[in-house]
Design a protein around this motif. Structure first.
Motif, mmCIF file in Angstrom:
data_model
loop_
_atom_site.group_PDB
_atom_site.id
_atom_site.type_symbol
_atom_site.label_atom_id
_atom_site.label_comp_id
_atom_site.label_asym_id
_atom_site.label_seq_id
_atom_site.Cartn_x
_atom_site.Cartn_y
_atom_site.Cartn_z
ATOM 1 N N ALA A 130 0.799 -1.332 0.173
ATOM 2 C CA ALA A 130 0.046 -0.104 0.024
ATOM 3 C C ALA A 130 0.986 1.242 0.009
ATOM 4 O O ALA A 130 2.196 1.256 0.434
ATOM 5 N N GLY A 131 0.132 2.366 -0.367
ATOM 6 C CA GLY A 131 0.921 3.587 -0.330
ATOM 7 C C GLY A 131 0.934 4.068 1.293
ATOM 8 O O GLY A 131 0.440 3.468 2.067
ATOM 9 N N ARG A 132 2.267 4.849 1.157
ATOM 10 C CA ARG A 132 2.430 5.354 2.724
ATOM 11 C C ARG A 132 1.212 5.782 3.261
ATOM 12 O O ARG A 132 1.194 5.433 4.515
ATOM 13 N N GLY A 133 0.441 6.594 2.624
ATOM 14 C CA GLY A 133 -0.804 7.055 3.391
ATOM 15 C C GLY A 133 -1.849 5.968 3.458
ATOM 16 O O GLY A 133 -2.634 6.049 4.463
ATOM 17 N N LEU A 134 -1.722 4.578 3.127
ATOM 18 C CA LEU A 134 -2.923 3.620 3.020
ATOM 19 C C LEU A 134 -2.314 2.472 3.957
ATOM 20 O O LEU A 134 -2.763 1.666 4.261
ATOM 21 N N SER A 135 -0.912 2.718 4.351
ATOM 22 C CA SER A 135 -0.279 1.468 5.295
ATOM 23 C C SER A 135 -0.852 1.486 6.511
ATOM 24 O O SER A 135 -1.831 2.460 6.863
ATOM 25 N N GLY A 136 -0.403 0.821 7.491
ATOM 26 C CA GLY A 136 -1.439 0.651 8.974
ATOM 27 C C GLY A 136 -0.577 -0.434 9.824
ATOM 28 O O GLY A 136 0.464 -1.018 9.357
ATOM 29 N N PHE A 137 -1.346 -0.787 10.967
ATOM 30 C CA PHE A 137 -0.971 -1.822 11.721
ATOM 31 C C PHE A 137 -1.423 -3.151 11.285
ATOM 32 O O PHE A 137 -2.720 -3.093 10.705
ATOM 33 N N VAL A 138 -0.821 -4.290 11.827
ATOM 34 C CA VAL A 138 -1.447 -5.804 11.401
ATOM 35 C C VAL A 138 -1.381 -6.211 12.789
ATOM 36 O O VAL A 138 -0.490 -6.269 13.514
ATOM 37 N N LEU A 139 -2.352 -6.776 13.296
ATOM 38 C CA LEU A 139 -2.532 -7.404 14.454
ATOM 39 C C LEU A 139 -2.879 -8.948 14.336
ATOM 40 O O LEU A 139 -3.563 -9.312 13.710
#
Length: 237
Positions: A24-33
């Protein structure tokens, strides 16, 4: 018995979730749990992904301070055979951000439920500044930790539950690790008695392999299964 890893359904979902935030793009990245009881394959999945596709991998030690945690994280993000950093926690964080700006990579934090919430906030800061995906691996207690801060919880892009391994996975593991032919009924009983704990399934298969070598047959029959399952209490009350 061979030291092998089988592709479980949970591992497939874990790979897909991490791939999604990495690409994903930088703005659409996130955490995975990634969460589940001990022995369900979480750490194996994370370690395998890290080994095959890269990233920084940290296994949490009990009682780490901010400085100790960020020194270790900087050491792993560098990815080189260098001495452990001795900078302050804040300087380590600045250097981690600089490195990830140059080379964005996923950060895997195993046993993340052992961290204090302020260390999760440090990871949020790093994610916000760089877009680097953060993969938190832990037992169910991690939900209570993350629920303390809505601004962290809102950044969880994917949740991957690691439940008990299935009877089919028990049979596949027995065949690939020890050449055992475990009938479906026996696989179901092993899965039930061990509550799907991968480590306990491995230990059962070790006993079955020993019995198979002694008898000259690698097809698991009822006496072999009974001997293995009655050798010890496989789950604590």
């Amino acid at each position: 018995m061979r030291d092998i890893i089988i592709e479980t359904e949970a591992m497939t979902r874990f790979d897909a979730a991490v791939d999604a935030v990495v690409t994903a793009g930088r703005g659409l990245s996130g955490f995975v749990l990634a969460y589940g009881q001990a022995g369900r394959g979480k750490s194996v999945a994370a370690d395998r992904y890290h080994f095959q596709r890269g990233g920084a991998y940290v296994r949490v030690w009990q009682g780490w301070s901010q400085t100790a945690f960020l020194q270790r994280l900087l050491f792993e993000v560098r990815g080189k055979n260098m001495d452990m950093p001795r900078h302050t926690g804040n300087r380590c964080k600045e250097m981690i951000v600089e490195l990830l700006d140059e080379n964005r990579m996923p950060i895997f934090v195993d046993e993340a439920d052992r961290l204090k919430i302020d260390r999760i906030e440090d990871l949020r800061d790093i994610h916000e500044m760089t877009g680097a995906p953060i993969v938190l691996i832990g037992e169910e207690g991690i939900f209570g930790l993350l629920s303390e801060r809505r601004r962290i919880w809102s950044r969880v892009a994917h949740e991957v539950a690691f439940g008990p391994i299935s009877p089919a996975e028990v049979g596949l593991y027995g065949m690939q690790a020890a050449g055992l032919d475990i009938p479906p009924e026996a696989s179901s009983e092993i899965a039930k008695r061990t509550e799907g704990d991968f480590r306990l399934v491995r230990n059962v298969c070790l006993l079955l392999e020993k019995a198979a070598k002694a008898s000259g047959s690698f097809t698991v029959d009822r006496p072999m299964l009974e001997t293995a399952l009655t050798s010890r209490p496989w789950r604590r009350k």
